[in-house]
Design an enzyme around this catalytic site. Structure first.
Site, PDB file in Angstrom:
ATOM      1  N   GLU A 167     -16.468  -2.316   9.235  1.00  0.00           N
ATOM      2  CA  GLU A 167     -15.989  -3.018   8.043  1.00  0.00           C
ATOM      3  C   GLU A 167     -16.900  -4.203   7.706  1.00  0.00           C
ATOM      4  O   GLU A 167     -17.136  -4.502   6.543  1.00  0.00           O
ATOM      5  CB  GLU A 167     -14.553  -3.505   8.274  1.00  0.00           C
ATOM      6  CG  GLU A 167     -13.556  -2.357   8.298  1.00  0.00           C
ATOM      7  CD  GLU A 167     -12.298  -2.667   9.084  1.00  0.00           C
ATOM      8  OE1 GLU A 167     -12.374  -2.719  10.333  1.00  0.00           O
ATOM      9  OE2 GLU A 167     -11.250  -2.864   8.464  1.00  0.00           O
ATOM     10  N   ARG A 211     -13.261 -11.101   4.458  1.00  0.00           N
ATOM     11  CA  ARG A 211     -12.303 -10.000   4.395  1.00  0.00           C
ATOM     12  C   ARG A 211     -10.980 -10.573   3.885  1.00  0.00           C
ATOM     13  O   ARG A 211     -10.461 -11.533   4.454  1.00  0.00           O
ATOM     14  CB  ARG A 211     -12.087  -9.413   5.788  1.00  0.00           C
ATOM     15  CG  ARG A 211     -11.024  -8.359   5.756  1.00  0.00           C
ATOM     16  CD  ARG A 211     -10.665  -7.860   7.123  1.00  0.00           C
ATOM     17  NE  ARG A 211      -9.647  -6.838   6.998  1.00  0.00           N
ATOM     18  CZ  ARG A 211      -8.753  -6.570   7.925  1.00  0.00           C
ATOM     19  NH1 ARG A 211      -8.758  -7.223   9.058  1.00  0.00           N
ATOM     20  NH2 ARG A 211      -7.863  -5.628   7.736  1.00  0.00           N
ATOM     21  N   ARG A 221       4.364  -1.929  15.020  1.00  0.00           N
ATOM     22  CA  ARG A 221       5.034  -1.678  13.731  1.00  0.00           C
ATOM     23  C   ARG A 221       5.541  -0.237  13.687  1.00  0.00           C
ATOM     24  O   ARG A 221       4.886   0.649  14.220  1.00  0.00           O
ATOM     25  CB  ARG A 221       4.059  -1.908  12.576  1.00  0.00           C
ATOM     26  CG  ARG A 221       3.664  -3.360  12.397  1.00  0.00           C
ATOM     27  CD  ARG A 221       2.553  -3.529  11.386  1.00  0.00           C
ATOM     28  NE  ARG A 221       1.303  -3.879  12.026  1.00  0.00           N
ATOM     29  CZ  ARG A 221       0.111  -3.805  11.441  1.00  0.00           C
ATOM     30  NH1 ARG A 221      -0.004  -3.356  10.215  1.00  0.00           N
ATOM     31  NH2 ARG A 221      -0.969  -4.154  12.091  1.00  0.00           N
ATOM     32  N   HIS A 241      -6.766  -1.210   5.183  1.00  0.00           N
ATOM     33  CA  HIS A 241      -7.924  -0.688   5.917  1.00  0.00           C
ATOM     34  C   HIS A 241      -8.870   0.063   4.980  1.00  0.00           C
ATOM     35  O   HIS A 241      -9.629   0.929   5.410  1.00  0.00           O
ATOM     36  CB  HIS A 241      -7.525   0.336   7.018  1.00  0.00           C
ATOM     37  CG  HIS A 241      -6.662  -0.187   8.102  1.00  0.00           C
ATOM     38  ND1 HIS A 241      -5.563   0.511   8.574  1.00  0.00           N
ATOM     39  CD2 HIS A 241      -6.740  -1.309   8.849  1.00  0.00           C
ATOM     40  CE1 HIS A 241      -5.002  -0.174   9.543  1.00  0.00           C
ATOM     41  NE2 HIS A 241      -5.691  -1.290   9.734  1.00  0.00           N
ATOM     42  N   ASN A 257     -13.929 -12.933   9.097  1.00  0.00           N
ATOM     43  CA  ASN A 257     -12.626 -12.270   9.071  1.00  0.00           C
ATOM     44  C   ASN A 257     -11.640 -13.247   9.694  1.00  0.00           C
ATOM     45  O   ASN A 257     -11.588 -13.406  10.911  1.00  0.00           O
ATOM     46  CB  ASN A 257     -12.717 -10.971   9.880  1.00  0.00           C
ATOM     47  CG  ASN A 257     -11.422 -10.178   9.856  1.00  0.00           C
ATOM     48  OD1 ASN A 257     -10.393 -10.667   9.380  1.00  0.00           O
ATOM     49  ND2 ASN A 257     -11.464  -8.967  10.381  1.00  0.00           N
TER      50      ASN A 257
END
Ligand code: ADP
Length: 404
Positions: free
Chosen positions: A387, A97, A247, A186, A7
Protein backbone atom coordinates in the site's frame (compact mmCIF):
# COMPACT_ATOMS: atom_id res chain seq x y z
CA UNK A 1 12.15 12.70 -6.09
CA UNK A 2 11.89 11.76 -2.39
CA UNK A 3 8.45 11.08 -0.96
CA UNK A 4 7.60 10.37 2.68
CA UNK A 5 4.61 8.08 3.22
CA UNK A 6 2.83 8.19 6.59
CA UNK A 7 0.20 5.85 7.98
CA UNK A 8 -1.05 7.39 11.22
CA UNK A 9 -3.02 5.21 13.66
CA UNK A 10 -4.43 6.17 17.03
CA UNK A 11 -1.16 5.40 18.86
CA UNK A 12 1.31 4.75 16.05
CA UNK A 13 2.82 6.39 12.97
CA UNK A 14 4.32 4.07 10.34
CA UNK A 15 6.57 5.68 7.74
CA UNK A 16 8.46 4.83 4.57
CA UNK A 17 10.74 7.18 2.65
CA UNK A 18 10.79 6.44 -1.10
CA UNK A 19 13.07 7.53 -3.90
CA UNK A 20 10.34 7.86 -6.53
CA UNK A 21 12.34 7.41 -9.69
CA UNK A 22 11.75 4.41 -11.96
CA UNK A 23 12.73 1.95 -9.21
CA UNK A 24 10.65 3.39 -6.36
CA UNK A 25 13.27 2.33 -3.85
CA UNK A 26 12.59 2.40 -0.09
CA UNK A 27 15.36 4.47 1.56
CA UNK A 28 14.14 4.19 5.15
CA UNK A 29 11.17 2.78 7.02
CA UNK A 30 9.93 2.32 10.52
CA UNK A 31 7.27 2.95 13.11
CA UNK A 32 6.74 5.14 16.15
CA UNK A 33 4.56 3.19 18.55
CA UNK A 34 2.71 3.73 21.83
CA UNK A 35 2.38 7.45 21.12
CA UNK A 36 1.14 9.28 24.22
CA UNK A 37 1.34 6.05 26.24
CA UNK A 38 3.94 4.62 28.59
CA UNK A 39 7.22 3.55 27.01
CA UNK A 40 6.80 4.82 23.47
CA UNK A 41 9.22 3.35 20.99
CA UNK A 42 10.70 4.24 17.61
CA UNK A 43 12.10 1.50 15.40
CA UNK A 44 13.62 2.26 12.00
CA UNK A 45 15.84 0.75 9.34
CA UNK A 46 17.35 1.65 5.98
CA UNK A 47 16.72 -1.30 3.64
CA UNK A 48 19.46 -0.45 1.14
CA UNK A 49 22.25 -0.28 3.73
CA UNK A 50 24.00 -3.40 5.03
CA UNK A 51 21.73 -5.07 7.56
CA UNK A 52 22.00 -3.59 11.02
CA UNK A 53 24.23 -0.62 10.13
CA UNK A 54 21.54 1.98 10.66
CA UNK A 55 18.83 0.05 12.50
CA UNK A 56 17.43 1.89 15.46
CA UNK A 57 15.19 0.72 18.27
CA UNK A 58 14.85 3.58 20.71
CA UNK A 59 12.68 2.55 23.65
CA UNK A 60 12.25 5.89 25.41
CA UNK A 61 12.05 8.75 22.98
CA UNK A 62 9.92 11.71 23.82
CA UNK A 63 6.77 10.88 21.83
CA UNK A 64 3.84 12.57 23.53
CA UNK A 65 1.73 13.10 20.41
CA UNK A 66 1.70 12.66 16.62
CA UNK A 67 3.69 15.83 16.01
CA UNK A 68 6.40 14.64 18.39
CA UNK A 69 6.38 11.25 16.63
CA UNK A 70 6.86 12.83 13.19
CA UNK A 71 9.55 15.12 14.64
CA UNK A 72 11.42 12.07 15.97
CA UNK A 73 11.05 10.32 12.58
CA UNK A 74 12.50 13.41 10.83
CA UNK A 75 15.42 13.50 13.25
CA UNK A 76 16.13 9.88 12.39
CA UNK A 77 15.98 10.54 8.63
CA UNK A 78 18.40 13.47 9.09
CA UNK A 79 20.70 11.56 11.47
CA UNK A 80 24.27 10.63 10.55
CA UNK A 81 23.51 6.91 10.88
CA UNK A 82 20.54 6.99 8.51
CA UNK A 83 21.70 9.92 6.36
CA UNK A 84 19.12 9.49 3.60
CA UNK A 85 18.35 13.22 3.54
CA UNK A 86 20.40 16.23 4.58
CA UNK A 87 17.55 18.71 4.72
CA UNK A 88 13.77 18.32 5.01
CA UNK A 89 13.40 20.53 1.92
CA UNK A 90 14.65 17.54 -0.11
CA UNK A 91 11.20 15.97 0.37
CA UNK A 92 9.06 16.56 -2.73
CA UNK A 93 5.85 15.47 -1.03
CA UNK A 94 4.23 13.66 1.87
CA UNK A 95 1.59 11.02 1.25
CA UNK A 96 -0.96 10.10 3.92
CA UNK A 97 -3.09 7.01 4.12
CA UNK A 98 -6.63 8.11 4.92
CA UNK A 99 -9.14 5.36 5.57
CA UNK A 100 -12.48 7.02 4.75
CA UNK A 101 -13.08 9.39 1.88
CA UNK A 102 -16.88 9.03 1.87
CA UNK A 103 -18.62 9.78 -1.43
CA UNK A 104 -16.60 12.95 -1.85
CA UNK A 105 -13.10 11.62 -2.49
CA UNK A 106 -13.05 9.27 -5.47
CA UNK A 107 -9.28 9.53 -5.94
CA UNK A 108 -6.13 10.86 -4.30
CA UNK A 109 -5.96 14.63 -3.74
CA UNK A 110 -3.48 17.35 -2.82
CA UNK A 111 -4.33 18.44 0.70
CA UNK A 112 -5.59 21.97 1.39
CA UNK A 113 -7.94 23.38 4.06
CA UNK A 114 -11.00 22.27 2.15
CA UNK A 115 -9.71 18.70 1.89
CA UNK A 116 -8.90 18.66 5.62
CA UNK A 117 -12.47 19.77 6.27
CA UNK A 118 -13.77 17.01 3.97
CA UNK A 119 -11.72 14.36 5.79
CA UNK A 120 -13.08 15.71 9.08
CA UNK A 121 -16.61 15.33 7.78
CA UNK A 122 -15.90 11.72 6.81
CA UNK A 123 -14.69 11.03 10.36
CA UNK A 124 -18.25 10.34 11.51
CA UNK A 125 -18.15 7.34 9.14
CA UNK A 126 -14.72 6.21 10.46
CA UNK A 127 -14.40 7.55 14.01
CA UNK A 128 -11.50 5.20 14.81
CA UNK A 129 -9.51 5.83 11.66
CA UNK A 130 -9.86 9.34 10.18
CA UNK A 131 -8.99 11.36 13.34
CA UNK A 132 -5.45 9.90 13.61
CA UNK A 133 -4.84 10.62 9.90
CA UNK A 134 -5.90 14.22 10.56
CA UNK A 135 -3.45 14.39 13.47
CA UNK A 136 -0.69 13.29 11.06
CA UNK A 137 -1.75 15.80 8.40
CA UNK A 138 -1.92 18.70 10.88
CA UNK A 139 1.44 17.78 12.40
CA UNK A 140 3.02 17.75 8.91
CA UNK A 141 1.48 21.13 8.07
CA UNK A 142 3.42 22.54 11.01
CA UNK A 143 6.67 20.65 10.46
CA UNK A 144 6.84 20.84 6.63
CA UNK A 145 5.04 24.12 5.95
CA UNK A 146 5.98 24.33 2.25
CA UNK A 147 5.97 20.68 1.24
CA UNK A 148 2.83 19.48 -0.57
CA UNK A 149 0.81 16.75 1.11
CA UNK A 150 -1.42 14.19 -0.58
CA UNK A 151 -4.28 12.11 0.84
CA UNK A 152 -4.75 8.59 -0.55
CA UNK A 153 -8.06 7.03 0.47
CA UNK A 154 -8.78 3.37 1.24
CA UNK A 155 -12.29 3.87 -0.08
CA UNK A 156 -11.37 5.49 -3.43
CA UNK A 157 -10.90 2.25 -5.40
CA UNK A 158 -14.59 1.49 -4.75
CA UNK A 159 -16.09 4.56 -6.39
CA UNK A 160 -16.89 2.30 -9.36
CA UNK A 161 -19.08 -0.21 -7.51
CA UNK A 162 -22.68 -0.02 -8.74
CA UNK A 163 -25.65 1.12 -6.59
CA UNK A 164 -27.17 -2.37 -6.45
CA UNK A 165 -24.01 -3.34 -4.56
CA UNK A 166 -23.44 -0.27 -2.41
CA UNK A 167 -27.03 0.52 -1.37
CA UNK A 168 -28.45 -1.03 1.79
CA UNK A 169 -32.10 -2.10 1.84
CA UNK A 170 -33.09 0.60 4.34
CA UNK A 171 -35.21 3.76 3.80
CA UNK A 172 -33.56 5.62 0.94
CA UNK A 173 -33.61 8.95 2.78
CA UNK A 174 -31.09 7.57 5.28
CA UNK A 175 -28.76 7.21 2.32
CA UNK A 176 -29.73 10.52 0.71
CA UNK A 177 -29.42 12.60 3.87
CA UNK A 178 -26.64 10.74 5.67
CA UNK A 179 -24.80 8.75 2.96
CA UNK A 180 -25.31 5.47 4.82
CA UNK A 181 -24.12 2.92 2.22
CA UNK A 182 -21.36 0.43 1.55
CA UNK A 183 -17.97 2.07 0.94
CA UNK A 184 -15.34 -0.69 1.17
CA UNK A 185 -11.81 -0.51 2.61
CA UNK A 186 -8.26 -1.75 1.91
CA UNK A 187 -8.89 -0.40 -1.60
CA UNK A 188 -5.25 0.59 -2.13
CA UNK A 189 -4.18 -2.98 -1.41
CA UNK A 190 -6.87 -4.60 -3.58
CA UNK A 191 -6.05 -2.26 -6.45
CA UNK A 192 -2.32 -2.97 -6.23
CA UNK A 193 -2.57 -6.77 -6.00
CA UNK A 194 -5.17 -6.98 -8.76
CA UNK A 195 -2.84 -4.99 -11.05
CA UNK A 196 0.10 -7.19 -10.09
CA UNK A 197 -2.03 -10.28 -10.72
CA UNK A 198 -2.94 -9.04 -14.22
CA UNK A 199 0.80 -8.71 -14.93
CA UNK A 200 1.39 -12.26 -13.65
CA UNK A 201 -1.41 -13.52 -15.91
CA UNK A 202 0.24 -11.56 -18.73
CA UNK A 203 -3.08 -9.89 -19.49
CA UNK A 204 -4.35 -6.37 -19.90
CA UNK A 205 -6.25 -5.57 -16.65
CA UNK A 206 -9.21 -4.64 -18.90
CA UNK A 207 -9.49 -8.33 -19.85
CA UNK A 208 -9.42 -9.80 -16.34
CA UNK A 209 -11.88 -10.96 -13.68
CA UNK A 210 -10.09 -11.24 -10.36
CA UNK A 211 -11.14 -11.95 -6.77
CA UNK A 212 -8.70 -10.43 -4.27
CA UNK A 213 -8.59 -11.66 -0.65
CA UNK A 214 -6.80 -9.22 1.69
CA UNK A 215 -6.45 -11.27 4.89
CA UNK A 216 -4.70 -9.49 7.76
CA UNK A 217 -5.90 -8.31 11.16
CA UNK A 218 -8.65 -6.69 9.13
CA UNK A 219 -9.80 -8.72 6.13
CA UNK A 220 -11.83 -8.01 3.02
CA UNK A 221 -12.66 -9.59 -0.32
CA UNK A 222 -13.07 -7.61 -3.57
CA UNK A 223 -14.30 -8.49 -7.05
CA UNK A 224 -12.32 -6.64 -9.74
CA UNK A 225 -13.58 -6.68 -13.34
CA UNK A 226 -11.61 -5.07 -16.14
CA UNK A 227 -9.35 -3.36 -13.59
CA UNK A 228 -12.15 -1.70 -11.59
CA UNK A 229 -13.85 -2.79 -8.39
CA UNK A 230 -17.40 -4.09 -8.83
CA UNK A 231 -18.10 -5.48 -5.34
CA UNK A 232 -16.44 -5.65 -1.94
CA UNK A 233 -17.16 -7.27 1.39
CA UNK A 234 -16.69 -4.39 3.83
CA UNK A 235 -19.49 -1.89 4.26
CA UNK A 236 -20.21 1.51 5.79
CA UNK A 237 -17.34 0.79 8.18
CA UNK A 238 -14.62 -1.89 8.32
CA UNK A 239 -16.83 -4.09 10.55
CA UNK A 240 -18.71 -5.84 7.77
CA UNK A 241 -17.82 -8.70 5.41
CA UNK A 242 -15.73 -11.68 6.42
CA UNK A 243 -14.77 -12.56 10.01
CA UNK A 244 -11.60 -10.85 11.26
CA UNK A 245 -9.16 -10.83 14.19
CA UNK A 246 -11.50 -8.94 16.53
CA UNK A 247 -14.44 -8.00 14.27
CA UNK A 248 -17.39 -10.24 13.41
CA UNK A 249 -17.96 -9.41 9.75
CA UNK A 250 -21.52 -9.79 8.44
CA UNK A 251 -24.20 -10.20 11.12
CA UNK A 252 -27.96 -10.28 11.24
CA UNK A 253 -28.60 -6.56 11.77
CA UNK A 254 -30.75 -7.43 14.80
CA UNK A 255 -27.74 -8.72 16.77
CA UNK A 256 -26.61 -5.28 18.04
CA UNK A 257 -30.24 -4.39 18.83
CA UNK A 258 -30.52 -7.63 20.83
CA UNK A 259 -27.34 -6.79 22.72
CA UNK A 260 -28.85 -3.48 23.79
CA UNK A 261 -32.47 -4.44 24.31
CA UNK A 262 -32.06 -7.87 25.89
CA UNK A 263 -28.56 -7.76 27.39
CA UNK A 264 -28.69 -4.14 28.60
CA UNK A 265 -25.44 -3.21 26.85
CA UNK A 266 -24.82 0.48 26.13
CA UNK A 267 -24.06 1.67 22.59
CA UNK A 268 -20.40 2.07 23.59
CA UNK A 269 -20.30 -1.49 24.94
CA UNK A 270 -21.82 -2.85 21.74
CA UNK A 271 -19.34 -0.80 19.70
CA UNK A 272 -16.43 -2.15 21.73
CA UNK A 273 -17.71 -5.72 21.60
CA UNK A 274 -18.08 -5.62 17.82
CA UNK A 275 -14.80 -3.79 17.14
CA UNK A 276 -12.50 -5.33 19.74
CA UNK A 277 -13.96 -8.51 21.25
CA UNK A 278 -15.47 -10.41 18.34
CA UNK A 279 -14.10 -12.35 15.36
CA UNK A 280 -11.33 -14.88 16.07
CA UNK A 281 -10.85 -13.37 19.53
CA UNK A 282 -14.52 -13.74 20.39
CA UNK A 283 -14.58 -17.39 19.37
CA UNK A 284 -11.25 -18.69 20.69
CA UNK A 285 -9.61 -15.85 22.63
CA UNK A 286 -6.75 -15.48 20.13
CA UNK A 287 -6.44 -12.82 17.44
CA UNK A 288 -3.17 -13.81 15.79
CA UNK A 289 -3.80 -16.42 13.07
CA UNK A 290 -0.52 -18.19 13.92
CA UNK A 291 -1.83 -18.77 17.46
CA UNK A 292 -5.23 -19.88 16.17
CA UNK A 293 -3.61 -22.40 13.80
CA UNK A 294 -1.33 -23.65 16.57
CA UNK A 295 -4.30 -24.08 18.91
CA UNK A 296 -6.32 -25.88 16.22
CA UNK A 297 -3.40 -28.19 15.52
CA UNK A 298 -3.09 -28.97 19.24
CA UNK A 299 -6.77 -29.98 19.36
CA UNK A 300 -8.35 -26.84 20.91
CA UNK A 301 -11.99 -27.07 19.77
CA UNK A 302 -12.59 -23.30 19.86
CA UNK A 303 -9.50 -22.62 17.72
CA UNK A 304 -10.67 -25.30 15.27
CA UNK A 305 -14.10 -23.65 15.11
CA UNK A 306 -12.58 -20.16 14.66
CA UNK A 307 -10.41 -21.39 11.78
CA UNK A 308 -13.39 -23.08 10.13
CA UNK A 309 -15.58 -19.99 10.52
CA UNK A 310 -12.82 -17.73 9.16
CA UNK A 311 -12.18 -19.79 6.03
CA UNK A 312 -15.85 -20.74 5.44
CA UNK A 313 -16.86 -17.09 5.26
CA UNK A 314 -14.06 -16.24 2.84
CA UNK A 315 -14.96 -19.13 0.55
CA UNK A 316 -18.59 -17.96 0.63
CA UNK A 317 -17.50 -14.56 -0.70
CA UNK A 318 -15.27 -16.17 -3.35
CA UNK A 319 -18.33 -18.15 -4.50
CA UNK A 320 -20.55 -15.06 -4.56
CA UNK A 321 -18.01 -12.99 -6.42
CA UNK A 322 -17.34 -15.59 -9.09
CA UNK A 323 -21.05 -15.20 -9.90
CA UNK A 324 -20.88 -11.38 -9.70
CA UNK A 325 -17.95 -11.44 -12.15
CA UNK A 326 -19.54 -14.04 -14.43
CA UNK A 327 -16.47 -16.26 -14.02
CA UNK A 328 -13.02 -15.77 -12.60
CA UNK A 329 -9.47 -15.77 -14.00
CA UNK A 330 -7.57 -15.53 -10.72
CA UNK A 331 -8.06 -15.67 -6.97
CA UNK A 332 -5.43 -13.59 -5.18
CA UNK A 333 -4.31 -13.91 -1.55
CA UNK A 334 -2.52 -11.04 0.16
CA UNK A 335 -1.63 -9.40 3.55
CA UNK A 336 -0.27 -11.14 6.67
CA UNK A 337 -2.50 -14.22 6.59
CA UNK A 338 -3.06 -14.37 2.82
CA UNK A 339 0.67 -14.22 2.09
CA UNK A 340 1.82 -16.58 4.84
CA UNK A 341 -0.81 -19.15 5.70
CA UNK A 342 -0.92 -22.25 3.45
CA UNK A 343 -3.61 -23.67 5.78
CA UNK A 344 -5.99 -20.76 5.31
CA UNK A 345 -5.47 -20.66 1.53
CA UNK A 346 -6.01 -24.41 1.16
CA UNK A 347 -9.19 -24.34 3.24
CA UNK A 348 -10.65 -21.36 1.37
CA UNK A 349 -10.00 -23.06 -1.94
CA UNK A 350 -11.04 -26.60 -0.98
CA UNK A 351 -14.63 -26.16 -2.16
CA UNK A 352 -13.71 -24.26 -5.35
CA UNK A 353 -12.84 -27.24 -7.57
CA UNK A 354 -16.10 -26.74 -9.51
CA UNK A 355 -14.76 -23.36 -10.71
CA UNK A 356 -11.68 -25.03 -12.18
CA UNK A 357 -9.49 -24.09 -9.21
CA UNK A 358 -6.77 -26.50 -8.10
CA UNK A 359 -3.71 -25.73 -6.01
CA UNK A 360 -0.38 -27.50 -5.85
CA UNK A 361 0.14 -28.46 -2.19
CA UNK A 362 3.92 -28.06 -2.34
CA UNK A 363 3.85 -24.67 -4.02
CA UNK A 364 1.23 -23.61 -1.47
CA UNK A 365 3.36 -24.83 1.43
CA UNK A 366 6.30 -22.78 0.09
CA UNK A 367 4.14 -19.60 -0.28
CA UNK A 368 5.06 -19.45 -3.97
CA UNK A 369 3.59 -16.63 -6.06
CA UNK A 370 1.54 -18.90 -8.34
CA UNK A 371 0.24 -21.87 -6.36
CA UNK A 372 -2.15 -23.31 -8.97
CA UNK A 373 -1.56 -26.65 -10.64
CA UNK A 374 -0.35 -26.53 -14.24
CA UNK A 375 -3.75 -27.58 -15.66
CA UNK A 376 -5.97 -25.42 -13.40
CA UNK A 377 -8.44 -23.18 -15.26
CA UNK A 378 -8.26 -20.48 -12.58
CA UNK A 379 -4.95 -19.16 -11.23
CA UNK A 380 -4.47 -18.93 -7.48
CA UNK A 381 -1.85 -16.29 -6.74
CA UNK A 382 -0.03 -15.11 -3.61
CA UNK A 383 0.81 -11.45 -4.14
CA UNK A 384 2.55 -9.41 -1.41
CA UNK A 385 0.66 -6.18 -0.96
CA UNK A 386 2.38 -2.78 -0.96
CA UNK A 387 0.00 0.00 0.00
CA UNK A 388 2.88 2.37 0.80
CA UNK A 389 4.24 2.07 -2.72
CA UNK A 390 0.85 3.04 -4.18
CA UNK A 391 0.67 6.03 -1.82
CA UNK A 392 4.21 7.08 -2.82
CA UNK A 393 3.38 6.80 -6.54
CA UNK A 394 0.13 8.75 -6.10
CA UNK A 395 1.96 11.45 -4.13
CA UNK A 396 4.70 11.73 -6.76
CA UNK A 397 2.08 11.90 -9.53
CA UNK A 398 0.10 14.70 -7.85
CA UNK A 399 3.02 16.83 -6.69
CA UNK A 400 4.47 16.58 -10.18
CA UNK A 401 1.21 17.55 -11.90
CA UNK A 402 0.95 21.00 -13.50
CA UNK A 403 -0.48 23.51 -11.05
CA UNK A 404 0.46 21.50 -7.94
P1 ADP B 1 -2.72 -5.56 9.44
O1 ADP B 1 -4.15 -5.74 9.05
O2 ADP B 1 -2.56 -5.11 10.87
O3 ADP B 1 -1.86 -4.81 8.45
P2 ADP B 1 -1.18 -7.87 8.59
O4 ADP B 1 -1.51 -7.78 7.15
O5 ADP B 1 0.21 -7.60 9.02
O6 ADP B 1 -2.19 -7.03 9.49
O7 ADP B 1 -1.58 -9.34 9.07
C1 ADP B 1 -1.52 -9.73 10.40
C2 ADP B 1 -2.00 -11.17 10.50
O8 ADP B 1 -1.16 -12.01 9.70
C3 ADP B 1 -1.96 -11.74 11.91
O9 ADP B 1 -3.19 -12.40 12.21
C4 ADP B 1 -0.86 -12.76 11.83
O10 ADP B 1 -1.09 -13.84 12.65
C5 ADP B 1 -0.96 -13.21 10.38
N1 ADP B 1 0.24 -13.93 9.97
C6 ADP B 1 1.49 -13.46 9.79
N2 ADP B 1 2.34 -14.48 9.48
C7 ADP B 1 1.59 -15.62 9.48
C8 ADP B 1 1.87 -17.00 9.23
N3 ADP B 1 3.09 -17.41 8.93
N4 ADP B 1 0.85 -17.88 9.30
C9 ADP B 1 -0.41 -17.46 9.61
N5 ADP B 1 -0.74 -16.19 9.84
C10 ADP B 1 0.25 -15.27 9.78
Amino acid sequence: MKVLVLNSGSSSVKFQLFECDGGNEVLAKGVAERIGLEEPELSCSCPRKPKGTCDLVDPHPDIADHQAAIDVICRYLLSKECGVIRDLSELAGIGHRVVHGGERFTGSVLINDEVVHGIEECARLAPLHNPPALLGIRACSKIFANIPQVAVFDTAFYHTIPPECYMYGIPIDIYRKHQVRKYGFHGTSHMYVSQEAAKMLDKDPADTRIITCHLGNGSSITAVKGGTAVATSMGLTPLGGVMMGTRPGDLDPYVPIFMQRELGMSIDEVDRTLNKESGLKGICGRTDMRDVEEGAEAGDANCQLALKMFTYRISKYVGMYSMVLGGVDAIVFTAGIGENSPTVRARVIERAGYLGVAIDAEKNARNERDISTADAKVSVLVVPTNEELVIARETARLVDAPGA
